[in-house]
Design a protein around this motif. Structure first.
Motif: not given
Length: 679
Positions: A452, A456, A478, A483, A485, A494-496, A499
């Motif tokens: 990401v 993200g 990660p 990472d 998502v 998007r990266r959790n 998000s």
């Protein structure tokens, strides 16, 4: 007495052992599942089996090893980087324990932890021989292989890491004893398949195309070219991992994987010698593992109905026990019946409430300041009816109380923020996928994995990140920019951690995804039943077949809490084996899961690793001289104290060995399924 039993009697009595049987005996046939991939010899100076030629001094200070070409590391460079483990002398590494220290005497050795010898890399495959399983194994044979007592130490590797992960921590112990040491990744090792470049790891860590690797790949996702392109069209830049996406439910085979690694060691040692010198009758076999490697060690002890293993050491074991209402654990006046919890149960519960509960922790709790969206998670939990309090502070206190009511000990609360910072959502998603035998294309609960950017958003994984991932990735996200998502973010994947939840619109650490993971653990959907059926395949029954076993666990472990793992296992074992049992449980004060010693940890904790090595020493003495094993007990230790960031060096007096006759207030009582833990 039969000849085999007589040899075993001599072994247990500590008699000098010489090869038995005719010296020209043929080597037993190679196991049909075995594929040896490579062999190397190291001189113990420029390269060695423990530190890859760096020596303990380099582990204590100096730069980490690098690469001549970061985009194309050699196998030697990747091996060296995989073995590199930074040590902290203030924490005792290099002084009280480590590859350069004899823990039984405290002597610091002149070789700086370097040991010469040979290495063999191999795969255990399934019957098809097409690389569809590829459980990786590493056999290390010291140049000073003992001629007096044949011995093998088998190490199922911690986590989903590379085969070299546990060498510096405790694998070296076997080499120091003149034993061969064999490691296995348990089918869950560091196999990273980048779907966009279609590249994978070989067993030596170097990367090539999936087609080029073929059966020699650590792992390649089971996708046709068309299916891979469809997935990338829907979800560009995604990455698959061996543990999460092999569709094998690897944990169901962890015990057998360990036993296979031992059989590989026997075969390779005899093949190397040209005759059958190592037999079950004349060889000591100890299994030792840490974290989920500790769980695998216990599973191996349970699975070994043929007497392949003499003893087991399990450090902070991630072991998941079969439910039994007869098991009871009491601690601090609190009685818990049937106290065992599966990993997915406690990970998904903590993943729900911990990011809100951190606001009720002390300001100096490690990693607390990094949980910046805690109030948003609290508000979303309240909206979902999962909290009742109306203001943020009260919601945080309520969340913390729910964590305690669930079964966590209050002692570990200081680590809850750090526990959440070590992304339980990524670990839970990995295990959900593994247990349910889901593929990378299933993206269960809307989760996937990718590199990401700063916002993200998924991007192509940088070539140097993929090239070095064998040494840096822990078998999942990660690592680096890679990472977990949230593919269901309303604004796009998007990266959790950054998000929003579709149902709340808040950046609340994706509460919707956390609820979905929780449903996988305890719910009734078809997907949840599939996950739970996978879990049922490996639940421990506690029957260690009367062999000597030591479990060592830190009381302050918040990653694999003693309340859900080791204590319940001790109770279950007492039911399974009764008076025949030979299990000892050492619960070590002031020890947490990761062995961290940085600011926030330095003043509070002591290294559990020292006690893993003492456990191995105790088992060795028991097997070779019939020395008594220290009984189950709480080991009282003293943390370093001082100021954060400048704690004084740990002293030997602060970390005493387990007592052969512990005080009454330290003894752990166990009988007929009931365990009483001293305060």
């Amino acid at each position: 007495m039969s000849p085999v039993k007589f040899v075993r009697f001599l072994l247990l009595a500590g008699a000098a052992l010489v090869p038995v049987g005719p010296a020209v005996a043929e080597v037993a046939p190679r196991p049909e599942w075995l594929r040896v991939e490579s062999h190397r010899a190291v001189d113990g100076r420029s390269d060695d089996l423990v530190t890859a030629g760096l020596g303990v001094a380099r582990l204590l200070s100096g730069p980490a090893p690098g690469y001549a070409d970061p985009r194309a590391p050699t196998m030697d460079e990747l091996r060296r980087a995989s073995m590199f483990r930074r040590g902290d002398p203030g924490f005792g590494f290099g002084r009280l324990f480590g590859p350069n220290v004899d823990t039984s005497t405290g002597q610091v050795m002149e070789d700086d932890g370097r040991i010469a010898g040979e290495e063999f890399l191999a795969f255990a495959d399934d019957s098809t021989g097409r690389g569809s399983r590829n459980v990786a194994m590493l056999l290390q044979v010291p140049r000073d292989l003992s001629r007096e007592r044949n011995c093998i130490l088998a190490v199922p590797v911690n986590g989903s890491s590379a085969l070299f992960r546990d060498i510096v921590d405790f694998g070296f112990w076997g080499l120091r004893r003149g034993c061969a040491v064999v490691y296995t990744d348990k089918g869950a090792g560091n196999g990273v398949h980048d779907l966009e470049s279609d590249t994978v790891h070989r067993i030596n860590g170097t990367r090539t195309t999936a087609a080029g690797a073929g059966e020699h790949a650590q792992f390649a996702a089971e996708l046709t070219p068309e299916a891979r392109q469809r997935l990338l069209a829907e979800a560009p830049h995604r990455i698959a991992f061996k543990h999460a996406h092999s569709r094998r439910n690897a944990e169901a085979g962890w015990g057998q994987d360990v036993l296979r690694s031992i059989r590989f060691a026997f075969w390779q040692l005899n093949e190397r010698a040209g005759a059958e010198r190592f037999t079950r009758a004349n060889t000591l076999v100890i299994v030792a593992g840490n974290s989920n490697g500790g769980g695998a060690a216990l599973y191996a002890g349970e699975a070994d109905d043929g007497g392949l293993v003499d003893a087991v050491l399990a450090g902070e074991p991630q072991v998941q026990v079969r439910p039994d209402d007869r098991t009871v654990v009491t601690y601090l006046g609190r009685e818990r019946r049937n106290p065992g919890r599966t990993l997915l149960d406690y990970f998904t519960f903590g993943n729900l409430y911990l990011p809100c509960a951190v606001l009720a922790l002390p300001e100096d709790a490690p990693a607390r300041a990094g949980i910046t969206r805690a109030a948003d998670r609290c508000a979303s939990l309240r909206e979902k009816g999962l909290l009742e309090a109306n203001d943020t502070a009260a919601q945080a206190r309520e969340a913390l109380e729910r964590v305690y009511a669930y079964g966590y000990d209050r002692a570990v609360e200081i680590l809850h923020a750090h526990n959440y910072s070590v992304v339980p959502d990524a670990t839970a998603a990995k295990y959900v996928s593994a247990h349910g035998r889901f593929g990378v294309e299933d993206r269960i609960c809307g989760f996937s994995f990718a590199a990401v950017n700063a916002e993200g958003r998924p991007v192509s994984a940088p070539p140097e990140v993929l090239a070095q991932s064998f040494a840096t990735a822990p078998g999942g996200a990660p690592f680096g920019p890679v990472d977990i998502v949230n593919d269901h973010d309303p604004t796009g994947p998007r990266r959790n951690g950054m998000s929003a939840s579709p149902s709340t619109g808040r950046q609340d650490y994706n509460l919707d995804g956390a609820l979905c993971l929780r449903e996988m653990a305890v719910g009734s959907s078809p997907e949840a039943r599939r996950v739970q059926a996978g879990i049922a395949e490996f639940l421990a029954d506690g029957n260690l077949r009367a062999r000597p076993v030591i479990i060592v666990h830190g009381r302050m472990d918040d990653r694999v809490p003693v309340a859900f793992s080791s204590r319940p296992y001790l109770a279950l074992n007492s039911l399974a084996e009764g008076d025949r049992g030979n299990l000892r449980y050492w619960e070590v004060e002031n020890a947490e899961h990761f062995g961290l010693s940085g600011p926030g940890f330095d003043t509070r904790f002591i290294p559990l690793n020292l006690y893993l090595l003492r456990g191995l020493d105790a088992l060795w003495a028991h097997l070779t001289t019939r020395a008594s094993l220290p009984p189950s007990q709480v080991v009282r230790t003293v943390p370093r104290g001082g100021s954060v960031g400048s704690a004084p060096p740990l002293q030997a007096s602060a970390v005493p060995p387990p007592a052969l006759e512990p005080a009454a207030a330290d003894r752990i009582a166990v009988s007929a399924g009931r365990v009483a833990i001293p305060d």
